[in-house]
Design a protein around this motif. Structure first.
Motif, mmCIF file in Angstrom:
data_model
loop_
_atom_site.group_PDB
_atom_site.id
_atom_site.type_symbol
_atom_site.label_atom_id
_atom_site.label_comp_id
_atom_site.label_asym_id
_atom_site.label_seq_id
_atom_site.Cartn_x
_atom_site.Cartn_y
_atom_site.Cartn_z
ATOM 1 N N LEU A 216 -30.794 -29.393 -29.641
ATOM 2 C CA LEU A 216 -30.675 -29.993 -30.972
ATOM 3 C C LEU A 216 -30.264 -28.954 -32.001
ATOM 4 N N ILE A 217 -30.891 -27.758 -31.917
ATOM 5 C CA ILE A 217 -30.569 -26.729 -32.894
ATOM 6 C C ILE A 217 -29.136 -26.235 -32.693
ATOM 7 N N GLY A 218 -28.707 -26.187 -31.416
ATOM 8 C CA GLY A 218 -27.308 -25.851 -31.145
ATOM 9 C C GLY A 218 -26.355 -26.857 -31.770
ATOM 10 N N ILE A 219 -26.686 -28.141 -31.644
ATOM 11 C CA ILE A 219 -25.837 -29.185 -32.218
ATOM 12 C C ILE A 219 -25.800 -29.042 -33.737
ATOM 13 N N SER A 220 -26.949 -28.751 -34.323
ATOM 14 C CA SER A 220 -26.970 -28.641 -35.777
ATOM 15 C C SER A 220 -26.157 -27.435 -36.252
ATOM 16 N N ARG A 221 -26.171 -26.352 -35.455
ATOM 17 C CA ARG A 221 -25.293 -25.203 -35.767
ATOM 18 C C ARG A 221 -23.833 -25.638 -35.786
ATOM 19 N N ALA A 222 -23.457 -26.405 -34.754
ATOM 20 C CA ALA A 222 -22.063 -26.813 -34.628
ATOM 21 C C ALA A 222 -21.653 -27.694 -35.809
ATOM 22 N N ILE A 223 -22.549 -28.572 -36.226
ATOM 23 C CA ILE A 223 -22.219 -29.455 -37.346
ATOM 24 C C ILE A 223 -22.027 -28.650 -38.627
ATOM 25 N N GLY A 224 -22.853 -27.617 -38.798
ATOM 26 C CA GLY A 224 -22.810 -26.866 -40.044
ATOM 27 C C GLY A 224 -21.808 -25.728 -40.058
#
Lengths: 301, 309
Positions: A216-224
């Motif tokens: 999840l934190i990886g995905i949030s990095r990618a979004i930001g």
């Protein structure tokens, strides 16, 4: 009795209190930062929604703020963000997990001690350098394989972003896998299981919430992530799921507008805050779920 | 009898299959780990091949220019250096103080819990959101303008969570016996922290600060959002003046550019010659961040080795 008579002790006590107060204030500054983020984003976004209806914003399929008759539908930007994120995830999650399993279960400690810091260097490279790499190295390379790839596209920054995120994912996955107690593995080995079986049928399920948090934190990095897409994905709001076409993400839009020095208080100025709110809400949800999952794993062992 | 043989063969087959899978995965894992190194290497190689010819002395002492061969990064590296000064002055004291509070003073109550959740949330907020915060708060609310002060404050807030987390981890690793020995001699809490806890945890804190600053050097998006200019052909005012009081803080309010912003500007141009400049700028940037990270790794290793409780 004796203590309170001594002025020096009295002074020390006051000093201690003052220091504690100052330290508390510093710690509270983080709360102040969060509150200001929320306040400023929503304040400017509300100003934006006075002119653009929320329904048009959420459901509109075209984002043309620079046209004579501007339309503000966020969907193309959200779509661009998701498209690049999905590509990044397809690269980073499997690779990150395999690397984590390898480092935590297979590699000898010496290899791990060398490999981990080098992998973390990948995360230390400035994102603008990754952007250079995506636009001027990977895109021309991919164009040889896929001839109809446009020179700005979602694919190349997506792949680069995926590589960029690998260290985050693998390092967090590895931490949660190493938190699984040794005796659980030994139980598995005792039944004759191989390392592979132990890793995938015992360790990964035991560390599941930590691994999910890492994802999840990886995905949030990618979004930001901003600069890679701002450089290599093009600056074209495009409602498409075709990775070969140029797209614009939420973050790239904010950068694109900021470069052109927008006057304070205009609708265009406020539109970057509306995009910012959308981005903030998306990452906040992912981060909170990730945080809760990470805390759960700490409670289990 | 035949059936037993079959079963045995079957088990052997399964074992062999499992072993093979194990081996294949071993190779796969090694391969994927090596991919990371290869990417880093290719990245370096590509950048160096493009940018190295441009890396001459004049590149460091020239302003940006319309002519790619004459353009340099003087205003960019000066801007980055000044930004880092402000960033460090914001993030280091605030971060260490917050870390000390959370580890040494914070009781298990609502406020501590709130700060903790908040801190880990802040670490996950995309950097560009910090840029928007700074645009609203520092540029227009406090009226600092699109200045070095604004940029430095933005980056300072951005790396605050790194410093706090490093401080906390470092303080946590100090055994309680050290604190108790100090209390037993009659020191107060702050004396204990000041003379025992802080000195022992300095290595870890320093590592966190260096890693945080190396992040800040490469950050581009928030700096662009607060209005870093992409073309600046002058330097900020000098911090030292000839007349009393000899120190000037006017530079804090000067417009600025920074290395990553300059690099971004050069990449976005269509001409190939500017891309070479971008590569040269990228080399400088990359070397700085890699050196800082290398230093941090070395420090962590040194301090871990030296201190044995």
């Amino acid at each position: 009795m004796f203590r309170s008579m001594n002025p020096k002790t009295e002074r020390t006590k006051i000093k201690e209190k003052v220091i504690e107060g100052a330290l508390l204030l510093s710690a509270l500054s983080s709360v102040f930062i969060t509150l200001s983020i929320v306040f400023i984003l929503f304040y400017e976004a509300i100003g934006f929604f006075k002119y653009v209806s929320l329904i048009e914003f959420i459901t509109g399929t075209s984002w043309t703020p620079l046209f004579a008759k501007p339309t503000y539908g966020i969907l193309p930007l959200v779509c661009g963000t998701l498209l690049v994120t999905v590509i990044a995830i397809i690269v980073s999650l499997p690779v990150g997990l395999v690397v984590a399993v390898f480092l935590s279960e297979y590699a000898p400690p010496k290899v791990r001690d060398v490999a981990k810091p080098i992998l973390e260097l990948l995360a230390a490279v400035p994102t603008v350098v990754y952007g250079y790499f995506a636009l001027l190295f990977l895109t021309p390379l991919l164009q040889r394989i896929i001839p109809n790839l446009s020179s700005f596209n979602a694919l190349s920054p997506g792949i680069i972003m995926g590589i960029m995120i690998i260290p985050y994912v693998s390092s967090m996955c590895e931490d949660s896998m190493r938190a699984v107690p040794m005796h659980i593995r030994e139980g598995s080995y005792a039944t004759g299981a191989t390392k592979f079986q132990t890793a995938f049928k015992v360790v990964i399920p035991s560390a599941f919430s930590g691994i999910a948090a890492a994802f999840l934190i990886g995905i949030s990095r990618a979004i930001g992530e901003t600069m890679v897409v701002a450089i290599a994905a093009g600056m074209m709001p495009n409602l498409t799921f075709n990775p070969l076409e140029p797209v614009q993400t939420l973050t790239a839009y904010i950068v694109g507008v900021s470069i052109g020095d927008v006057p304070h208080g205009t609708l265009e100025y406020r539109s970057i805050f509306a995009a910012g709110v959308t981005l903030f809400v998306m990452t906040l949800i992912l981060n909170i779920v990730g945080f809760l999952l990470k805390r759960r794993i700490r409670e289990v062992y | 009898m035949v059936k037993e043989m079959d079963e045995r063969e079957e088990i052997k087959r399964i074992i062999a299959q499992n072993r093979l899978r194990d081996k294949i995965f071993w190779i796969l894992g090694l391969l994927f780990t090596v991919v990371g190194f290869v990417v880093l290497f290719v990245l370096l190689l590509d950048l160096f091949m493009d940018g190295l010819p441009r890396l001459k002395w004049s590149f460091f002492v020239s302003y940006p220019s319309r002519f790619p061969e004459k353009a340099g990064i003087l205003s960019a590296w000066v801007g980055t250096a000044l930004l880092m000064v402000v960033t460090a002055l914001v993030a280091i004291p605030l971060g260490i103080a917050a870390g000390i509070y959370l580890e040494e003073y914070g009781r298990k109550n609502f406020i501590t819990h709130l700060i903790e959740i908040n801190m880990s949330n802040l670490a996950g907020v995309p950097s560009i959101i910090y840029g928007l915060l700074a645009l609203g708060l520092f540029v227009y609310f406090f009226r600092f303008g699109e200045s070095i002060l604004t940029g430095g404050l933005t980056l300072g807030l951005l790396i605050l969570p790194y410093v706090v987390i490093a401080t906390r981890e470092s303080i946590r690793s100090i055994p309680n016996s050290i604190r108790e020995a100090s209390y037993a001699l009659g020191s107060t809490k702050w004396q204990t922290i000041r003379h025992h806890v802080l000195p022992y945890s300095l290595g870890g804190i320093l590592t966190g600060i260096i890693i945080g600053l190396s992040r800040a050097i490469g950050e581009t998006a928030p700096i662009i959002t607060v209005g870093a200019l992409t073309f600046i052909a002058f330097l900020p005012s000098s911090p030292i003046s000839t007349s009393f009081p000899f120190l000037s803080f006017k530079w804090l309010f000067d417009p600025f550019t920074a290395m990553p912003v300059q690099m971004f500007n050069w990449i976005s141009r269509p001409q190939k010659e500017f891309h070479l400049n971008a590569a040269a700028c990228g080399i400088v940037l990359l070397i700085m961040t890699l050196l800082m990270n290398g230093l941090a790794i070395y420090l962590r290793y040194r301090f871990r080795k030296r201190i044995r409780w």
